[in-house]
Design a protein around this motif. Sequence first.
Motif, PDB file in Angstrom:
ATOM      1  N   PHE A  94      82.135  61.333 160.212  1.00  0.00           N
ATOM      2  CA  PHE A  94      81.574  61.231 158.865  1.00  0.00           C
ATOM      3  C   PHE A  94      82.488  60.500 157.893  1.00  0.00           C
ATOM      4  O   PHE A  94      82.050  59.560 157.242  1.00  0.00           O
ATOM      5  CB  PHE A  94      81.193  62.619 158.301  1.00  0.00           C
ATOM      6  CG  PHE A  94      80.157  63.288 159.165  1.00  0.00           C
ATOM      7  CD1 PHE A  94      78.850  62.834 159.168  1.00  0.00           C
ATOM      8  CD2 PHE A  94      80.496  64.322 160.016  1.00  0.00           C
ATOM      9  CE1 PHE A  94      77.890  63.411 159.991  1.00  0.00           C
ATOM     10  CE2 PHE A  94      79.548  64.906 160.843  1.00  0.00           C
ATOM     11  CZ  PHE A  94      78.247  64.441 160.821  1.00  0.00           C
ATOM     12  N   ILE A  95      83.757  60.883 157.810  1.00  0.00           N
ATOM     13  CA  ILE A  95      84.649  60.288 156.803  1.00  0.00           C
ATOM     14  C   ILE A  95      84.773  58.782 157.052  1.00  0.00           C
ATOM     15  O   ILE A  95      84.936  57.992 156.127  1.00  0.00           O
ATOM     16  CB  ILE A  95      86.032  60.974 156.809  1.00  0.00           C
ATOM     17  CG1 ILE A  95      85.844  62.477 156.641  1.00  0.00           C
ATOM     18  CG2 ILE A  95      86.926  60.422 155.714  1.00  0.00           C
ATOM     19  CD1 ILE A  95      87.077  63.297 156.922  1.00  0.00           C
ATOM     20  N   LEU A  96      84.681  58.371 158.301  1.00  0.00           N
ATOM     21  CA  LEU A  96      84.536  56.938 158.605  1.00  0.00           C
ATOM     22  C   LEU A  96      83.166  56.662 159.230  1.00  0.00           C
ATOM     23  O   LEU A  96      82.488  55.712 158.850  1.00  0.00           O
ATOM     24  CB  LEU A  96      85.638  56.446 159.560  1.00  0.00           C
ATOM     25  CG  LEU A  96      87.040  56.269 159.003  1.00  0.00           C
ATOM     26  CD1 LEU A  96      87.940  55.625 160.046  1.00  0.00           C
ATOM     27  CD2 LEU A  96      87.071  55.439 157.728  1.00  0.00           C
ATOM     28  N   THR A 113      80.413  56.631 156.647  1.00  0.00           N
ATOM     29  CA  THR A 113      80.738  56.058 155.342  1.00  0.00           C
ATOM     30  C   THR A 113      80.554  54.550 155.412  1.00  0.00           C
ATOM     31  O   THR A 113      81.049  53.910 156.340  1.00  0.00           O
ATOM     32  CB  THR A 113      82.185  56.409 154.938  1.00  0.00           C
ATOM     33  OG1 THR A 113      82.270  57.814 154.755  1.00  0.00           O
ATOM     34  CG2 THR A 113      82.585  55.712 153.648  1.00  0.00           C
TER      35      THR A 113
END
Lengths: 185, 399
Positions: B175-177, B180
Amino acid sequence: MLEVRFHGRGGQGAVVASKVCANACFKAGYYPLAFPQFGVERRGAPVQAFLRIHKPEENLFIRCNIYEPDIIVVLDMTLLEMIDVTEGLKENGKILLNTPQSPENIKFNKNFEVYTVDATQIAVKYKLGSKIQPIVNTAILGALAKIMNIFDMENLSYAIEEEIPYKTEENKKAAEEAFNSIKGI
Amino acid sequence: MGDLKTKKGIKKVLYGNHAVSYGVKVSRAQVISAYPITPQTQVVELLSEMVGKGELDATFVNVESEHSAMAVCIGASITGVRTFTATSAQGLLLMHELLHWAAGDRLPIVMAVINRAVAAPWSIWSDQNDSLSQRDTGWMKIYCESNQEVLDSVILAYKVSEKVFLPSMLVLDAFILSHTAEPVEVPAQEEVDEFLPPLELPHALTPEKPYAIGAVVMPDGPYMELRYKIQKAMEKAIPEIEKACNEFYELFGRKWEFVEEFMMDDADVVLITSGAVSSTVKYTVNEIRKREGKKIGVLRMRILRPFHFEKIRKILSGRKKVIVLDRNISFGLGGIFFNEIRSSLYSVSEKPILLGYIWGLGGRDITPKDVEGVIKDAEKREKDEDIIFWGLKKENINL
């Protein structure tokens, strides 16, 4: 740095809205980061999406959730009865609501700049989604363009062309109509 | 307008997962096999679309499990074609046996691992324990911080893997990469072709050159020598990675090295990070420097295998305090990066104070406030501390 939080329900296009908006900001020369609420989305359930926009000269980015946004966008008014959509919104922050009402008729506890646009009516008019479940994201983005003042309608049109392969022209028209009919400016 | 044309390609706003797919496309992978799992699914969705539309000349093999996905990659790779797969967490663990096979057969397979917490209990969020539990399988490992680095690292991984004949795992945070979207330059195909020539596998299995692979070897047979050769290949990978990164920089203008040094010139205190959280750490360190002038720097670990002992030792010698931030834990030992850093400092005569923090497990958010908190906490500590849990919630402990 400018931070935006989108509230919607699964299926309304909040996550896509944050991506299209990021693309429009990028086309205007900014460095955006767009991300959904890191969870498991279901149709109809409340969802959030986020956008963090950096000026071209900024080169260090935060990669974490957004807690104190500058702007809040609400795609579905029924969410106001369930959750505090203004949570963390900065003092004098902006809030954009999808409703036929005028901003003067909507009161919040704190001092916020309230804007409204009838994105549902616009989406239904251009047959985006169904009458019961209209997809309001592109309409709301047209209104958001006016509030954010970072990207113009040309940037947004190109972003829609790239991100939305279905009913692209209708989506562009919906955005344009919302841009021209937003209340509270 | 459309996509923004650059000198070396086009710029698009891409999810981290799609950055992987584009990296695989411009690397001209020939066989792709995968089984979907959150948060990896978008990687293979887009790749299957690219193959379906004829934009990528590859065979896409649908399988019933991750174990089979890796088996397909191994079978295809041994014939001398470029292969790719991607997975996360439980999927990676199901592959575990075959990861050893891939390295043992010396196959330059490239895999993207979208770092996700390992069950139980179920969690789909960012945590490095899935990839780190595969640490000793003989795969090279690259930890990425941004979507651009993700795309570029796919290309670089093939380049190096095909020089030393070892598989590569590139790792990006769930999720964080992965989910995004941010601007990424997709290099033009002809530019990548110049950098990455077609694979030439010296031990390729062909109808002209049939042979048996992986058969049983007796204790006096070549098992031990083959293990020795894997170690030598890892050692050779160090200069090969440096060479490839320099060549990549000359062609594309982006420098990806073993480690990234941020504000390190005069730093007495060093924060060691890996993955996407490094951005938040760098941002906060810069703010603190501006505000208080504290001599803090950041060392971002990009490549964990091969481990560049010499480089780490050189960078950390003479520093006063080293803070290692681990989004993972080896139970009974501590942070995994922490322990590797500590072993690299064994021969340093004046050792820095060494602090190991565990944070962000199971996707717990890491904010600039956390980074500031850790720095303040570390200031008070004047002796080594192996395991400091950061951000535990009392209400969750006493359930």
